[in-house]
Design an enzyme around this catalytic site. Structure first.
Site, PDB file in Angstrom:
ATOM      1  N   ASP A   1      18.024  17.203  68.170  1.00  0.00           N
ATOM      2  CA  ASP A   1      19.400  16.923  68.273  1.00  0.00           C
ATOM      3  C   ASP A   1      20.239  16.931  66.974  1.00  0.00           C
ATOM      4  O   ASP A   1      19.559  17.403  65.979  1.00  0.00           O
ATOM      5  CB  ASP A   1      19.279  15.429  69.043  1.00  0.00           C
ATOM      6  CG  ASP A   1      18.687  14.374  68.079  1.00  0.00           C
ATOM      7  OD1 ASP A   1      18.500  14.674  66.948  1.00  0.00           O
ATOM      8  OD2 ASP A   1      18.592  13.103  68.653  1.00  0.00           O
TER       9      ASP A   1
ATOM     10  N   GLY B   1      21.499  14.371  65.236  1.00  0.00           N
ATOM     11  CA  GLY B   1      21.402  13.263  64.232  1.00  0.00           C
ATOM     12  C   GLY B   1      22.752  12.344  64.498  1.00  0.00           C
ATOM     13  O   GLY B   1      22.627  11.201  63.999  1.00  0.00           O
TER      14      GLY B   1
ATOM     15  N   ASP C   1      15.898  14.668  78.360  1.00  0.00           N
ATOM     16  CA  ASP C   1      14.751  14.218  77.491  1.00  0.00           C
ATOM     17  C   ASP C   1      15.004  12.845  77.626  1.00  0.00           C
ATOM     18  O   ASP C   1      16.042  11.960  78.025  1.00  0.00           O
ATOM     19  CB  ASP C   1      15.171  14.636  76.228  1.00  0.00           C
ATOM     20  CG  ASP C   1      16.364  13.869  75.558  1.00  0.00           C
ATOM     21  OD1 ASP C   1      17.487  14.263  75.905  1.00  0.00           O
ATOM     22  OD2 ASP C   1      16.192  12.991  74.841  1.00  0.00           O
TER      23      ASP C   1
ATOM     24  N   CYS D   1      -2.870   9.973  90.779  1.00  0.00           N
ATOM     25  CA  CYS D   1      -2.396  10.620  89.381  1.00  0.00           C
ATOM     26  C   CYS D   1      -3.419  11.307  88.953  1.00  0.00           C
ATOM     27  O   CYS D   1      -4.736  10.932  89.049  1.00  0.00           O
ATOM     28  CB  CYS D   1      -1.871   9.630  88.510  1.00  0.00           C
ATOM     29  SG  CYS D   1      -1.273  10.136  86.841  1.00  0.00           S
TER      30      CYS D   1
ATOM     31  N   CYS E   1      -3.695  12.195  85.541  1.00  0.00           N
ATOM     32  CA  CYS E   1      -3.647  12.076  84.072  1.00  0.00           C
ATOM     33  C   CYS E   1      -4.855  11.837  83.475  1.00  0.00           C
ATOM     34  O   CYS E   1      -5.921  11.651  84.218  1.00  0.00           O
ATOM     35  CB  CYS E   1      -2.488  11.204  83.837  1.00  0.00           C
ATOM     36  SG  CYS E   1      -3.210   9.447  83.635  1.00  0.00           S
TER      37      CYS E   1
ATOM     38  N   CYS F   1      -5.933   8.235  84.696  1.00  0.00           N
ATOM     39  CA  CYS F   1      -6.308   8.062  86.115  1.00  0.00           C
ATOM     40  C   CYS F   1      -7.604   8.835  86.595  1.00  0.00           C
ATOM     41  O   CYS F   1      -8.055   8.590  87.568  1.00  0.00           O
ATOM     42  CB  CYS F   1      -4.857   8.317  86.844  1.00  0.00           C
ATOM     43  SG  CYS F   1      -3.776   7.009  86.435  1.00  0.00           S
TER      44      CYS F   1
ATOM     45  N   HIS G   1      -0.506   8.522  80.700  1.00  0.00           N
ATOM     46  CA  HIS G   1      -0.093   8.274  82.367  1.00  0.00           C
ATOM     47  C   HIS G   1       1.491   8.589  82.397  1.00  0.00           C
ATOM     48  O   HIS G   1       1.741   9.361  83.278  1.00  0.00           O
ATOM     49  CB  HIS G   1      -0.601   7.337  82.672  1.00  0.00           C
ATOM     50  CG  HIS G   1      -0.006   6.830  84.004  1.00  0.00           C
ATOM     51  ND1 HIS G   1      -0.520   7.195  85.417  1.00  0.00           N
ATOM     52  CD2 HIS G   1       1.099   5.999  84.379  1.00  0.00           C
ATOM     53  CE1 HIS G   1       0.330   6.939  86.272  1.00  0.00           C
ATOM     54  NE2 HIS G   1       1.122   6.070  85.894  1.00  0.00           N
TER      55      HIS G   1
END
Ligand SMILES: [Zn+2]
Length: 417
Positions: free
Chosen positions: A96, A98, A299, A337, A339, A342, A380
């Protein structure tokens, strides 16, 4: 790549909404859209090594120019080979400008026609950010996508804040700082001033940008919650030829309805053949509403910020893992899930019997102040948002939006049908 710093290819379009499935190619690799970018504020997605960030499905990350320019400094990062090498992230990066942090984080900031002056949160020194300096810093950092410096006004007028039920300290602070500089704050005038500056600064950024062959500059549309001002700004920002455009100044304290209204109004005003990026958003319902309006990139710090506080995102909503109800809970953070927390077996992270980390264990880690707690819940949460985006991308092909909302009840408020 054929010449430019960025290519955007739309692979499929939803038949019933404005959503589109695409792929963006940069000098450091490609990513699928709609895309969710984890935020690596100070050159790191907090607590998660880059290889694990990749394994959550993230294909691009965001770094905050404000933080990196103050510490360790963009000159040093340039000398050490640029931000990709510095943080060891192998894929695309977006920085970005700033500006947003200069406006929202700094205790004292002074915005004028030429830029913003603020006190460094690192050492208290006064720092000046102009369109030219924002480009110089981002050229030194070397991200694939860079953002123009814009003037970020408070999104809502003080009168409107006084009427809302919800108190938002950051929003109130932004208004207070803005008001302190003038007698008789006029929100409408402030929005107009910010819009005009945003256009002038964008033109100056385009001129000052020295790496247009390998860094794609995006312009940002401001205008608060006033749709006519959004139109005014969108028309002028999009008249400047750039590889992509963004909607800024959203999700800084407005209601869900206001966010959806600004996004569904503004996205269709942006060029159809270029990426559309909604900055700093957000919750699943906001992401879904924006995808349906034709937005391609997102984002947000929520996955890691909430992960560090033991708040886990699930398809049905957030759960607070410090809650005593989880003290002996042997289930994973979320059933189904995939991840690292999990279903660690999936990644060859063989736990005894291939079992997941239990909610009871994760809760214990937080109660004991152990580092692994924030790491597991951040992993997760990062995977949660990538799974959601993956499902959205699949849904753009088959257009079964009620099916998507059925699998992700948490996103229901973003679905108009
Ligand atoms: Zn999980």
């Amino acid at each position: 790549m054929n010449g430019g710093p960025l290519e955007f290819h739309v692979a499929a379009r939803s038949a019933t909404t404005r959503a589109r499935l695409g792929r963006i190619t940069t000098p450091n690799g490609s990513f699928d859209t709609p895309a969710f970018m984890p935020v690596g504020t100070r050159g790191t997605v907090k607590g998660i090594p880059p290889n694990l960030v990749l394994e959550t499905g993230a294909q691009i990350v965001l770094n905050n120019t404000y933080h990196l320019m103050l510490r360790p400094g963009s000159e040093l990062i340039a000398r050490l080979g640029g931000v990709h090498r510095f943080m060891n992230w192998p894929g695309p990066i977006l920085t970005d400008s700033g500006g947003y942090q200069a406006f929202s984080l700094a205790q004292t900031n002074k915005v004028d026609a030429d830029g913003v002056t603020f006190k460094s949160i690192v050492d208290g020194a006064m720092v000046r950010l102009t369109p030219e300096r924002a480009m110089q810093v981002q050229n030194q950092l070397g991200a694939d996508i860079i953002m123009a410096l814009d003037d970020c006004p408070p999104s809502i007028s003080p009168d409107a804040i006084a009427k809302t039920q919800r108190r938002d300290a950051r929003l109130e602070g932004a208004v207070r700082r803005d008001q302190s500089r003038r007698a008789g704050y006029d929100h409408e005038a402030r929005l107009n001033e910010a819009n005009e500056r945003t256009i002038r600064w964008l033109a100056r950024c385009k001129v000052a940008h020295t790496r247009s062959a390998d860094q794609a500059l995006f312009g940002i549309i401001q205008g608060g919650t006033d749709l006519a001002k959004r139109s005014w700004c969108a028309e002028r920002v999009c008249a400047i030829d750039l590889p992509g455009y963004a909607i800024g100044g959203v999700a800084v304290g407005e209601s869900l309805e206001q966010i959806a209204s600004v996004v569904s109004h503004t996205a269709p005003l942006m060029p159809d053949d270029k990426p559309r990026y909604l900055m700093g958003v957000g919750y699943e319902r906001d992401l879904l509403a924006a995808v349906l309006a034709g937005v391609d990139m997102f984002d947000c710090v929520l996955p890691t910020r909430n992960g560090r506080n033991a708040n886990a995102f699930t398809s049905g909503g957030q759960i607070r893992l410090r809650n005593s109800s989880f003290v002996a809970d042997e289930s994973p953070i979320e059933q189904g899930c995939d991840c690292h927390a999990c279903d660690p077996g999936l990644y060859g992270w063989k736990t005894p019997d291939g079992l997941p980390f239990t909610r009871a264990y994760v809760r214990h880690l937080f109660m004991a102040g152990e580092m692994l707690g924030p790491i597991l819940v951040s992993l997760h949460n990062l995977r949660h948002f990538q799974r959601f985006m993956l499902d959205i991308r699949n849904t753009i092909r088959d257009d079964d939006w009620p099916g998507l909302v059925g699998r992700w009840p948490v996103s229901a408020a973003g679905f108009p049908g």
